[in-house]
Motif scaffolding. Sequence first.
Motif, PDB file in Angstrom:
ATOM      1  N   PRO A 231      40.648  30.437  43.772  1.00 18.77           N
ATOM      2  CA  PRO A 231      41.688  31.291  44.350  1.00 18.77           C
ATOM      3  C   PRO A 231      42.734  31.668  43.300  1.00 18.77           C
ATOM      4  N   LEU A 232      43.149  32.906  43.347  1.00 16.99           N
ATOM      5  CA  LEU A 232      44.186  33.389  42.439  1.00 16.99           C
ATOM      6  C   LEU A 232      45.455  33.761  43.212  1.00 16.99           C
ATOM      7  N   LEU A 233      45.271  34.463  44.331  1.00 20.13           N
ATOM      8  CA  LEU A 233      46.411  34.917  45.124  1.00 20.13           C
ATOM      9  C   LEU A 233      46.249  34.496  46.577  1.00 20.13           C
ATOM     10  N   ARG A 234      47.350  34.129  47.157  1.00 23.38           N
ATOM     11  CA  ARG A 234      47.393  33.916  48.605  1.00 23.38           C
ATOM     12  C   ARG A 234      48.498  34.816  49.117  1.00 23.38           C
ATOM     13  N   PHE A 235      48.133  35.722  50.029  1.00 22.55           N
ATOM     14  CA  PHE A 235      49.100  36.649  50.609  1.00 22.55           C
ATOM     15  C   PHE A 235      48.896  36.668  52.109  1.00 22.55           C
ATOM     16  N   GLN A 236      49.908  36.246  52.824  1.00 22.78           N
ATOM     17  CA  GLN A 236      49.839  36.081  54.270  1.00 22.78           C
ATOM     18  C   GLN A 236      48.635  35.203  54.603  1.00 22.78           C
ATOM     19  N   ASP A 237      47.658  35.696  55.343  1.00 23.00           N
ATOM     20  CA  ASP A 237      46.501  34.868  55.710  1.00 23.00           C
ATOM     21  C   ASP A 237      45.294  35.097  54.801  1.00 23.00           C
ATOM     22  N   GLU A 238      45.459  35.893  53.767  1.00 22.15           N
ATOM     23  CA  GLU A 238      44.351  36.239  52.876  1.00 22.15           C
ATOM     24  C   GLU A 238      44.410  35.434  51.580  1.00 22.15           C
ATOM     25  N   VAL A 239      43.225  35.064  51.089  1.00 20.60           N
ATOM     26  CA  VAL A 239      43.099  34.420  49.785  1.00 20.60           C
ATOM     27  C   VAL A 239      42.201  35.310  48.935  1.00 20.60           C
ATOM     28  N   TYR A 240      42.657  35.619  47.733  1.00 20.88           N
ATOM     29  CA  TYR A 240      41.907  36.458  46.800  1.00 20.88           C
ATOM     30  C   TYR A 240      41.513  35.621  45.600  1.00 20.88           C
ATOM     31  N   THR A 241      40.226  35.621  45.274  1.00 25.24           N
ATOM     32  CA  THR A 241      39.725  34.886  44.122  1.00 25.24           C
ATOM     33  C   THR A 241      39.869  35.738  42.860  1.00 25.24           C
ATOM     34  N   TYR A 242      39.631  35.118  41.724  1.00 28.17           N
ATOM     35  CA  TYR A 242      39.625  35.874  40.470  1.00 28.17           C
ATOM     36  C   TYR A 242      38.611  37.008  40.546  1.00 28.17           C
ATOM     37  N   GLU A 243      37.456  36.720  41.114  1.00 26.49           N
ATOM     38  CA  GLU A 243      36.420  37.739  41.244  1.00 26.49           C
ATOM     39  C   GLU A 243      36.888  38.901  42.119  1.00 26.49           C
ATOM     40  N   ASP A 244      37.551  38.585  43.237  1.00 23.94           N
ATOM     41  CA  ASP A 244      38.070  39.638  44.115  1.00 23.94           C
ATOM     42  C   ASP A 244      39.058  40.531  43.373  1.00 23.94           C
ATOM     43  N   VAL A 245      39.998  39.913  42.705  1.00 22.30           N
ATOM     44  CA  VAL A 245      41.042  40.667  42.009  1.00 22.30           C
ATOM     45  C   VAL A 245      40.446  41.473  40.860  1.00 22.30           C
ATOM     46  N   ASP A 246      39.483  40.917  40.161  1.00 18.58           N
ATOM     47  CA  ASP A 246      38.818  41.642  39.083  1.00 18.58           C
ATOM     48  C   ASP A 246      38.084  42.856  39.643  1.00 18.58           C
ATOM     49  N   ARG A 247      37.381  42.672  40.751  1.00 15.82           N
ATOM     50  CA  ARG A 247      36.641  43.770  41.366  1.00 15.82           C
ATOM     51  C   ARG A 247      37.595  44.875  41.849  1.00 15.82           C
ATOM     52  N   TRP A 248      38.687  44.490  42.530  1.00  8.85           N
ATOM     53  CA  TRP A 248      39.646  45.492  43.006  1.00  8.85           C
ATOM     54  C   TRP A 248      40.329  46.209  41.843  1.00  8.85           C
ATOM     55  N   SER A 249      40.644  45.476  40.785  1.00 12.67           N
ATOM     56  CA  SER A 249      41.294  46.132  39.644  1.00 12.67           C
ATOM     57  C   SER A 249      40.330  47.073  38.927  1.00 12.67           C
ATOM     58  N   ASN A 250      39.038  46.726  38.875  1.00 13.77           N
ATOM     59  CA  ASN A 250      38.044  47.634  38.287  1.00 13.77           C
ATOM     60  C   ASN A 250      37.927  48.912  39.108  1.00 13.77           C
ATOM     61  N   ARG A 251      37.920  48.769  40.426  1.00  8.88           N
ATOM     62  CA  ARG A 251      37.847  49.951  41.297  1.00  8.88           C
ATOM     63  C   ARG A 251      39.071  50.837  41.107  1.00  8.88           C
ATOM     64  N   ALA A 252      40.231  50.208  41.042  1.00 13.82           N
ATOM     65  CA  ALA A 252      41.464  50.977  40.845  1.00 13.82           C
ATOM     66  C   ALA A 252      41.438  51.681  39.489  1.00 13.82           C
ATOM     67  N   ALA A 253      41.021  50.982  38.444  1.00 17.30           N
ATOM     68  CA  ALA A 253      40.965  51.589  37.105  1.00 17.30           C
ATOM     69  C   ALA A 253      40.015  52.787  37.101  1.00 17.30           C
TER      70      ALA A 253
END
Length: 118
Positions: free
Chosen positions: A27-49
Amino acid sequence: QRRLNRQPPITLLDVFQEHARRRPHWPLLRFQDEVYTYEDVDRWSNRAARAFFQHLELQPGQTVAVFLPNEPTYVWTWLALAKLGCPMACLNCNVRGRALQHALAAAQATLVLASPGE
């Protein structure tokens, strides 16, 4: 200090990418009831880029002002811009009026990214 003295220096993006490679399911981020892993954040940042590059035609070196609330989108936006080589001017989403105008002028950004509520 040792990392900063390396040529080229190790950046926060480098550190993030190393953690994402070694520990993708941590896990990298916890926001409200959601947990985002390094893989999740990497994937979302790649999509945004990819979206920023294809649809906004961002090029390395273009400064982007970011006017987003404190939520996970802010993190992957920052990482996406770092992956594209675009400096990010962080704007406080609580600032309005003349203070916001001053911040925008000082940033000399070629683009402002904001959430619909801003």
